[in-house]
Write a protein that holds these residues in place. Structure first.
Motif, PDB file in Angstrom:
ATOM      1  N   ALA A   1       0.860  -1.191   0.000  1.00  0.00           N
ATOM      2  CA  ALA A   1       0.000   0.000   0.000  1.00  0.00           C
ATOM      3  C   ALA A   1       0.889   1.232   0.000  1.00  0.00           C
ATOM      4  N   GLY A   2       0.540   2.225  -0.812  1.00  0.00           N
ATOM      5  CA  GLY A   2       1.327   3.444  -0.892  1.00  0.00           C
ATOM      6  C   GLY A   2       2.431   3.327  -1.927  1.00  0.00           C
ATOM      7  N   GLU A   3       3.430   4.222  -1.817  1.00  0.00           N
ATOM      8  CA  GLU A   3       4.527   4.245  -2.781  1.00  0.00           C
ATOM      9  C   GLU A   3       5.833   4.618  -2.093  1.00  0.00           C
ATOM     10  N   VAL A   4       6.915   3.972  -2.516  1.00  0.00           N
ATOM     11  CA  VAL A   4       8.254   4.282  -2.015  1.00  0.00           C
ATOM     12  C   VAL A   4       9.218   4.407  -3.186  1.00  0.00           C
ATOM     13  N   TYR A   5      10.339   5.074  -2.905  1.00  0.00           N
ATOM     14  CA  TYR A   5      11.483   5.041  -3.796  1.00  0.00           C
ATOM     15  C   TYR A   5      12.471   4.103  -3.135  1.00  0.00           C
ATOM     16  N   ASP A   6      12.718   2.973  -3.763  1.00  0.00           N
ATOM     17  CA  ASP A   6      13.540   1.904  -3.211  1.00  0.00           C
ATOM     18  C   ASP A   6      14.949   1.997  -3.798  1.00  0.00           C
ATOM     19  N   VAL A   7      15.967   1.956  -2.938  1.00  0.00           N
ATOM     20  CA  VAL A   7      17.359   2.092  -3.380  1.00  0.00           C
ATOM     21  C   VAL A   7      18.168   0.881  -2.942  1.00  0.00           C
TER      22      VAL A   7
ATOM     23  N   GLY B   1      24.754  -9.205   0.016  1.00  0.00           N
ATOM     24  CA  GLY B   1      25.890  -8.411  -0.415  1.00  0.00           C
ATOM     25  C   GLY B   1      25.512  -7.019  -0.899  1.00  0.00           C
ATOM     26  N   PHE B   2      24.252  -6.662  -0.739  1.00  0.00           N
ATOM     27  CA  PHE B   2      23.772  -5.338  -1.112  1.00  0.00           C
ATOM     28  C   PHE B   2      23.232  -4.635   0.132  1.00  0.00           C
ATOM     29  N   ALA B   3      23.325  -3.310   0.144  1.00  0.00           N
ATOM     30  CA  ALA B   3      22.658  -2.497   1.166  1.00  0.00           C
ATOM     31  C   ALA B   3      21.351  -2.007   0.554  1.00  0.00           C
ATOM     32  N   HIS B   4      20.360  -1.774   1.408  1.00  0.00           N
ATOM     33  CA  HIS B   4      19.014  -1.457   0.917  1.00  0.00           C
ATOM     34  C   HIS B   4      18.364  -0.383   1.772  1.00  0.00           C
ATOM     35  N   GLY B   5      17.591   0.471   1.123  1.00  0.00           N
ATOM     36  CA  GLY B   5      16.825   1.478   1.838  1.00  0.00           C
ATOM     37  C   GLY B   5      15.669   1.966   0.992  1.00  0.00           C
ATOM     38  N   PHE B   6      14.765   2.714   1.614  1.00  0.00           N
ATOM     39  CA  PHE B   6      13.647   3.276   0.858  1.00  0.00           C
ATOM     40  C   PHE B   6      13.159   4.564   1.495  1.00  0.00           C
ATOM     41  N   LEU B   7      12.546   5.396   0.661  1.00  0.00           N
ATOM     42  CA  LEU B   7      11.943   6.657   1.060  1.00  0.00           C
ATOM     43  C   LEU B   7      10.458   6.591   0.744  1.00  0.00           C
ATOM     44  N   VAL B   8       9.612   6.927   1.731  1.00  0.00           N
ATOM     45  CA  VAL B   8       8.163   6.889   1.519  1.00  0.00           C
ATOM     46  C   VAL B   8       7.724   8.160   0.796  1.00  0.00           C
ATOM     47  N   LEU B   9       7.056   7.973  -0.344  1.00  0.00           N
ATOM     48  CA  LEU B   9       6.600   9.087  -1.172  1.00  0.00           C
ATOM     49  C   LEU B   9       5.131   9.428  -0.962  1.00  0.00           C
ATOM     50  N   SER B  10       4.338   8.469  -0.527  1.00  0.00           N
ATOM     51  CA  SER B  10       2.906   8.666  -0.312  1.00  0.00           C
ATOM     52  C   SER B  10       2.650   9.065   1.145  1.00  0.00           C
TER      53      SER B  10
ATOM     54  N   PRO C   1      31.791  -6.075 -10.255  1.00  0.00           N
ATOM     55  CA  PRO C   1      32.091  -4.975 -11.178  1.00  0.00           C
ATOM     56  C   PRO C   1      31.182  -3.758 -10.966  1.00  0.00           C
ATOM     57  N   THR C   2      30.099  -3.925 -10.207  1.00  0.00           N
ATOM     58  CA  THR C   2      29.206  -2.792  -9.930  1.00  0.00           C
ATOM     59  C   THR C   2      29.305  -2.326  -8.471  1.00  0.00           C
ATOM     60  N   PHE C   3      30.429  -2.668  -7.809  1.00  0.00           N
ATOM     61  CA  PHE C   3      30.641  -2.224  -6.425  1.00  0.00           C
ATOM     62  C   PHE C   3      30.504  -0.700  -6.322  1.00  0.00           C
ATOM     63  N   GLY C   4      29.764  -0.252  -5.303  1.00  0.00           N
ATOM     64  CA  GLY C   4      29.604   1.178  -5.043  1.00  0.00           C
ATOM     65  C   GLY C   4      28.568   1.857  -5.925  1.00  0.00           C
ATOM     66  N   GLN C   5      27.931   1.095  -6.794  1.00  0.00           N
ATOM     67  CA  GLN C   5      26.884   1.663  -7.640  1.00  0.00           C
ATOM     68  C   GLN C   5      25.510   1.363  -7.039  1.00  0.00           C
ATOM     69  N   TRP C   6      24.545   2.240  -7.343  1.00  0.00           N
ATOM     70  CA  TRP C   6      23.203   2.094  -6.798  1.00  0.00           C
ATOM     71  C   TRP C   6      22.183   2.118  -7.923  1.00  0.00           C
ATOM     72  N   GLU C   7      21.005   1.625  -7.596  1.00  0.00           N
ATOM     73  CA  GLU C   7      19.875   1.690  -8.522  1.00  0.00           C
ATOM     74  C   GLU C   7      18.631   1.972  -7.697  1.00  0.00           C
ATOM     75  N   GLY C   8      17.720   2.753  -8.266  1.00  0.00           N
ATOM     76  CA  GLY C   8      16.485   3.107  -7.578  1.00  0.00           C
ATOM     77  C   GLY C   8      15.259   2.702  -8.382  1.00  0.00           C
ATOM     78  N   PHE C   9      14.193   2.345  -7.663  1.00  0.00           N
ATOM     79  CA  PHE C   9      12.948   1.885  -8.279  1.00  0.00           C
ATOM     80  C   PHE C   9      11.760   2.511  -7.554  1.00  0.00           C
ATOM     81  N   HIS C  10      10.728   2.845  -8.296  1.00  0.00           N
ATOM     82  CA  HIS C  10       9.453   3.228  -7.691  1.00  0.00           C
ATOM     83  C   HIS C  10       8.654   1.949  -7.493  1.00  0.00           C
TER      84      HIS C  10
END
Length: 181
Positions: free
Chosen positions: A77-83, A115-124, A92-101
């Motif tokens: 429910a709702g929306e986040v920006y997931d990183v 092996g990845f770090a994860h976080g999100f920002l609530v947009l709704s 080969p992609t060490f230190g790089q990030w990607e974001g998704f709605h």
């Protein structure tokens, strides 16, 4: 289910097949057999977590240095920006990030390997976030990378200052953080 490769090695975006009509919708949010066939991932999921957060709450970037967790994440429910940030030194992609709605409406999921770090920002106004993990939570092994580390250049779609926990406000820059080999 459609699996989309991303620019980060091993990170996958999953778009489920949704059946909808005037009554509403139905979709299979997880099927172990299909997930393994389409992704090649056979790690077992051992824990489900569900959180609810208010607008502008930013959680992350979290990981466990021991008992590394793979995560299958989605918003119900709702929306986040997931990183997602690759913190595997050998990648080969060490230190790089990607974001998704991710949202309750688009029903997308992200497979985040260990092996990845994860976080999100609530947009709704609020968002409910659900994720499966491949290992249990061990607070003594949890780490946090600074969400606003200038070396990462993460483009959070912020309006104002984010709401952070004490742990996230005290996160370390990637250059000072423990990472995976």
């Amino acid at each position: 289910m459609k699996v989309v490769t991303t620019r980060l090695q091993d990170l996958l975006l999953i778009e489920p097949q949704v059946f909808g009509d005037a009554r509403g919708f139905f979709f299979e949010s997880f099927n172990q057999r299909k997930f393994a066939e389409l992704t090649g991932v056979t790690l077992p999921f051992v824990q489900d977590n569900h959180s609810k957060s208010a607008r502008n709450v930013l959680r992350g970037l979290h990981y466990q240095i021991q008992h590394a967790q793979g995560k299958l994440v989605r918003v119900t429910a709702g929306e986040v920006y997931d990183v997602v940030l690759d913190i595997r030194k050998s990648s080969p992609t060490f230190g790089q990030w990607e974001g998704f709605h991710l949202s309750g409406d688009n029903k997308r999921q992200v497979w985040i390997p260990p092996g990845f770090a994860h976080g999100f920002l609530v947009l709704s106004e609020s968002a409910e976030f659900l994720y499966k993990t491949t290992d249990y939570w061990y607070p003594e092994h949890e780490r946090s990378i600074r969400w606003d580390d200038p070396a990462l250049g993460i483009e959070w779609p912020l309006i104002g200052e984010p709401v952070l926990s004490g742990k996230d406000a005290a996160g370390l820059p990637l250059a000072q953080a423990e990472v995976f080999p």
